[in-house]
Scaffold this motif. Structure first.
Motif, PDB file in Angstrom:
ATOM      1  N   MET A 106      19.090   7.445  -4.225  1.00 56.58           N
ATOM      2  CA  MET A 106      17.663   7.498  -4.518  1.00 56.58           C
ATOM      3  C   MET A 106      17.434   8.239  -5.833  1.00 56.58           C
ATOM      4  O   MET A 106      17.758   9.420  -5.968  1.00 56.58           O
ATOM      5  CB  MET A 106      16.885   8.199  -3.396  1.00 56.58           C
ATOM      6  CG  MET A 106      15.384   8.218  -3.662  1.00 56.58           C
ATOM      7  SD  MET A 106      14.422   8.933  -2.318  1.00 56.58           S
ATOM      8  CE  MET A 106      14.743   7.778  -1.006  1.00 56.58           C
ATOM      9  N   MET A 107      16.871   7.539  -6.788  1.00 50.89           N
ATOM     10  CA  MET A 107      16.570   8.119  -8.089  1.00 50.89           C
ATOM     11  C   MET A 107      15.127   8.621  -8.091  1.00 50.89           C
ATOM     12  O   MET A 107      14.241   7.998  -7.493  1.00 50.89           O
ATOM     13  CB  MET A 107      16.768   7.080  -9.195  1.00 50.89           C
ATOM     14  CG  MET A 107      18.117   6.369  -9.146  1.00 50.89           C
ATOM     15  SD  MET A 107      19.527   7.502  -9.143  1.00 50.89           S
ATOM     16  CE  MET A 107      19.309   8.319 -10.732  1.00 50.89           C
ATOM     17  N   ALA A 162       9.138   5.445  -7.380  1.00 51.40           N
ATOM     18  CA  ALA A 162       8.286   4.860  -8.423  1.00 51.40           C
ATOM     19  C   ALA A 162       7.054   5.743  -8.696  1.00 51.40           C
ATOM     20  O   ALA A 162       6.705   6.562  -7.858  1.00 51.40           O
ATOM     21  CB  ALA A 162       7.892   3.435  -8.067  1.00 51.40           C
ATOM     22  N   PRO A 163       6.434   5.613  -9.877  1.00 49.75           N
ATOM     23  CA  PRO A 163       6.772   4.655 -10.929  1.00 49.75           C
ATOM     24  C   PRO A 163       8.124   4.947 -11.568  1.00 49.75           C
ATOM     25  O   PRO A 163       8.558   6.097 -11.620  1.00 49.75           O
ATOM     26  CB  PRO A 163       5.633   4.830 -11.946  1.00 49.75           C
ATOM     27  CG  PRO A 163       5.171   6.237 -11.748  1.00 49.75           C
ATOM     28  CD  PRO A 163       5.303   6.503 -10.272  1.00 49.75           C
ATOM     29  N   ILE A 211      13.704  -1.246  -4.379  1.00 44.38           N
ATOM     30  CA  ILE A 211      12.538  -0.539  -4.923  1.00 44.38           C
ATOM     31  C   ILE A 211      11.235  -1.262  -4.583  1.00 44.38           C
ATOM     32  O   ILE A 211      10.266  -0.642  -4.138  1.00 44.38           O
ATOM     33  CB  ILE A 211      12.695  -0.332  -6.445  1.00 44.38           C
ATOM     34  CG1 ILE A 211      13.883   0.601  -6.722  1.00 44.38           C
ATOM     35  CG2 ILE A 211      11.411   0.247  -7.048  1.00 44.38           C
ATOM     36  CD1 ILE A 211      14.249   0.742  -8.186  1.00 44.38           C
ATOM     37  N   PHE A 212      11.200  -2.564  -4.765  1.00 44.79           N
ATOM     38  CA  PHE A 212       9.960  -3.285  -4.457  1.00 44.79           C
ATOM     39  C   PHE A 212       9.797  -3.501  -2.955  1.00 44.79           C
ATOM     40  O   PHE A 212       8.672  -3.590  -2.458  1.00 44.79           O
ATOM     41  CB  PHE A 212       9.888  -4.598  -5.245  1.00 44.79           C
ATOM     42  CG  PHE A 212       9.578  -4.377  -6.704  1.00 44.79           C
ATOM     43  CD1 PHE A 212       8.274  -4.186  -7.125  1.00 44.79           C
ATOM     44  CD2 PHE A 212      10.593  -4.298  -7.644  1.00 44.79           C
ATOM     45  CE1 PHE A 212       7.969  -3.948  -8.459  1.00 44.79           C
ATOM     46  CE2 PHE A 212      10.309  -4.054  -8.990  1.00 44.79           C
ATOM     47  CZ  PHE A 212       9.000  -3.876  -9.392  1.00 44.79           C
ATOM     48  N   THR A 257       0.683   4.504  -3.922  1.00 47.35           N
ATOM     49  CA  THR A 257       0.147   5.188  -2.742  1.00 47.35           C
ATOM     50  C   THR A 257      -1.325   4.856  -2.554  1.00 47.35           C
ATOM     51  O   THR A 257      -1.765   4.504  -1.451  1.00 47.35           O
ATOM     52  CB  THR A 257       0.338   6.708  -2.861  1.00 47.35           C
ATOM     53  OG1 THR A 257       1.729   6.993  -3.054  1.00 47.35           O
ATOM     54  CG2 THR A 257      -0.145   7.415  -1.605  1.00 47.35           C
ATOM     55  N   HIS A 258      -2.097   4.961  -3.630  1.00 46.68           N
ATOM     56  CA  HIS A 258      -3.533   4.722  -3.551  1.00 46.68           C
ATOM     57  C   HIS A 258      -3.830   3.311  -3.054  1.00 46.68           C
ATOM     58  O   HIS A 258      -4.557   3.113  -2.070  1.00 46.68           O
ATOM     59  CB  HIS A 258      -4.150   4.944  -4.937  1.00 46.68           C
ATOM     60  CG  HIS A 258      -5.639   4.882  -4.959  1.00 46.68           C
ATOM     61  ND1 HIS A 258      -6.389   5.388  -6.001  1.00 46.68           N
ATOM     62  CD2 HIS A 258      -6.546   4.360  -4.088  1.00 46.68           C
ATOM     63  CE1 HIS A 258      -7.670   5.200  -5.750  1.00 46.68           C
ATOM     64  NE2 HIS A 258      -7.792   4.563  -4.599  1.00 46.68           N
ATOM     65  N   PHE A 259      -3.247   2.331  -3.701  1.00 49.88           N
ATOM     66  CA  PHE A 259      -3.667   0.966  -3.402  1.00 49.88           C
ATOM     67  C   PHE A 259      -2.940   0.376  -2.198  1.00 49.88           C
ATOM     68  O   PHE A 259      -3.422  -0.592  -1.610  1.00 49.88           O
ATOM     69  CB  PHE A 259      -3.546   0.101  -4.659  1.00 49.88           C
ATOM     70  CG  PHE A 259      -4.586   0.478  -5.684  1.00 49.88           C
ATOM     71  CD1 PHE A 259      -5.908   0.095  -5.520  1.00 49.88           C
ATOM     72  CD2 PHE A 259      -4.266   1.289  -6.755  1.00 49.88           C
ATOM     73  CE1 PHE A 259      -6.884   0.480  -6.427  1.00 49.88           C
ATOM     74  CE2 PHE A 259      -5.231   1.681  -7.681  1.00 49.88           C
ATOM     75  CZ  PHE A 259      -6.555   1.278  -7.513  1.00 49.88           C
ATOM     76  N   SER A 260      -1.814   0.945  -1.795  1.00 45.87           N
ATOM     77  CA  SER A 260      -1.245   0.502  -0.521  1.00 45.87           C
ATOM     78  C   SER A 260      -2.053   1.077   0.634  1.00 45.87           C
ATOM     79  O   SER A 260      -2.237   0.410   1.660  1.00 45.87           O
ATOM     80  CB  SER A 260       0.229   0.891  -0.404  1.00 45.87           C
ATOM     81  OG  SER A 260       0.410   2.279  -0.434  1.00 45.87           O
TER      82      SER A 260
END
Length: 292
Positions: free
Chosen positions: A200-201, A244-245, A264-265, A46-49
Motif C-alpha cells: 500500500m503506497m 488516492a489521490p 486502486i480503482f 470520500t466526499h462523492f462516494s
C-alpha cells in the motif's frame, strides 16, 4: 476503528458486499432522511462516494461549503453541527483537519460519520481497504501488509494498522525516516516488496507540512516509490493499493496505477459500498444477515 469490535467490522464488510449483489437496490425505509456532508478539507473520493451512497439509499443530501458559511465569522464546529441537528437533519458526515474533532460533539444527538480527522483516523477508508483485501484473499488473517510513504501524517496508516492487527494481519511500514511514527514498526521497502501480500503506497501530504523529505519527485520514486523494478519482484498474487489521490511518478510509476496487480480503482468502487453499509448502520438498521 478502535470503537469497532471484530464482529462489527465483519458485519459492515458483509453488508457492503451484499450491496454489490442482491441487495444493491435496497433503500432506507426513511427515504426522506436529510443528510449533510460537512467537508472542511478538500476531497473527491470520500466526499462523492458518500454522496453517491446517500443518493442510492434514498437520502436527501446537502453539501456544506465552509467558506460560504458562518464558520468564516468564527462559528465553532460544535455550533455548526448543532445547527444542522436543530433544523432537522438526521445525520452528518464530517471531514476536518483537527485530530479527533468528534470529541467536541458528544452532546450531538444525531449520527456523526467520520470522513477523516486530521492525521488521526479514516475509518471508512480503512473499511474499504479491508473489503478490497478480503475480496482478494478470502481472509484478513495472516496477511503481510506493508504501508509505505508519509506514515507520520497519514490517518489511513493509523486506521489500517488498528484494524489489520486486530484482524490477524502483520503490518509493517516503510518510508523516509523523517516520516516515521512511534509505535509503527518499520522495514526496508526493498525487503518488504518480496515479503508483502499487500503493498500500500501513501500520498505525500504536503498540505500537512510534510514537504518532500529533501528529495525531488524522481528521487522519491527511486528510493521509496513503487517502480517497475520493485513491482516485478512482488509475489505473484500480491496486490498494489493506494488510498488516492495518486501522485503519479512520485509514489508510484504512472504505468503501474492500472497494472494487473493494482486494485486502486477497485478500492474506489468498494468505498461506495462500504459507505452505504456505514450509513445503514448509522441509522440503526440491523445487518442484512439478521434481516433475512
Amino acid at each position: 476503528m478502535r470503537d469497532l469490535s471484530v464482529e462489527d467490522i465483519y458485519s459492515i464488510l458483509d453488508d457492503a458486499r451484499l450491496f454489490n449483489s442482491s441487495f444493491k437496490d435496497w433503500q432506507l425505509p426513511m427515504q426522506k432522511a436529510l443528510v449533510a456532508n460537512l467537508f472542511f478539507e478538500a476531497s473527491t473520493r470520500t466526499h462523492f462516494s458518500f454522496e453517491s451512497a446517500q443518493h442510492q439509499l434514498g437520502c436527501q443530501v446537502a453539501d456544506f461549503a465552509a467558506g460560504a458559511s458562518s464558520v468564516t465569522k468564527g462559528e465553532t464546529l460544535y455550533d455548526t453541527v448543532k445547527t444542522f441537528e436543530s433544523i432537522g437533519y438526521d445525520m452528518v458526515v464530517i471531514r476536518h483537519s483537527q485530530d479527533e474533532y468528534f470529541k467536541e460533539l458528544e452532546n450531538i444527538n444525531i449520527p456523526i460519520l467520520n470522513a477523516g480527522d486530521g492525521a488521526g483516523n479514516h475509518p471508512t477508508q480503512c473499511l474499504l481497504d479491508l473489503l478490497t483485501m478480503q475480496n482478494e484473499f478470502g481472509t484478513l488473517e495472516g496477511l503481510n501488509v506493508v504501508i509505505c510513504g508519509d506514515i507520520l501524517h497519514s490517518r489511513v496508516a493509523a486506521s489500517d494498522k488498528e484494524a489489520l492487527e486486530k484482524l490477524g494481519s502483520t503490518v509493517r511500514f516503510a518510508g523516509p525516516k523523517e516520516w516515521e511514527r512511534p509505535g509503527y514498526p518499520t522495514i526496508d521497502f526493498d525487503e518488504a516488496i518480496e515479503w508483502a501480500d499487500v503493498v500500500m503506497m501513501l500520498r505525500i501530504q504536503k498540505e500537512r507540512g510534510s514537504g518532500m523529505a529533501g528529495m525531488t519527485d524522481s528521487e522519491y520514486l527511486e528510493k521509496y516509490g513503487l517502480t517497475k523494478e520493485r513491482y516485478a519482484r512482488m509475489k505473484d498474487k500480491a496486490i498494489v493499493m493506494h488510498p488516492a489521490p495518486v501522485n503519479r511518478g512520485v509514489e508510484i510509476d504512472t504505468d503501474l496505477v492500472e497494472a494487473e496487480k493494482s486494485r486502486i480503482f477497485e478500492q474506489m468502487h468498494n468505498g461506495m459500498l462500504v459507505r452505504k453499509a456505514v450509513i445503514k448502520r448509522g441509522f440503526g438498521f440491523a445487518p442484512f444477515k439478521e434481516e433475512k
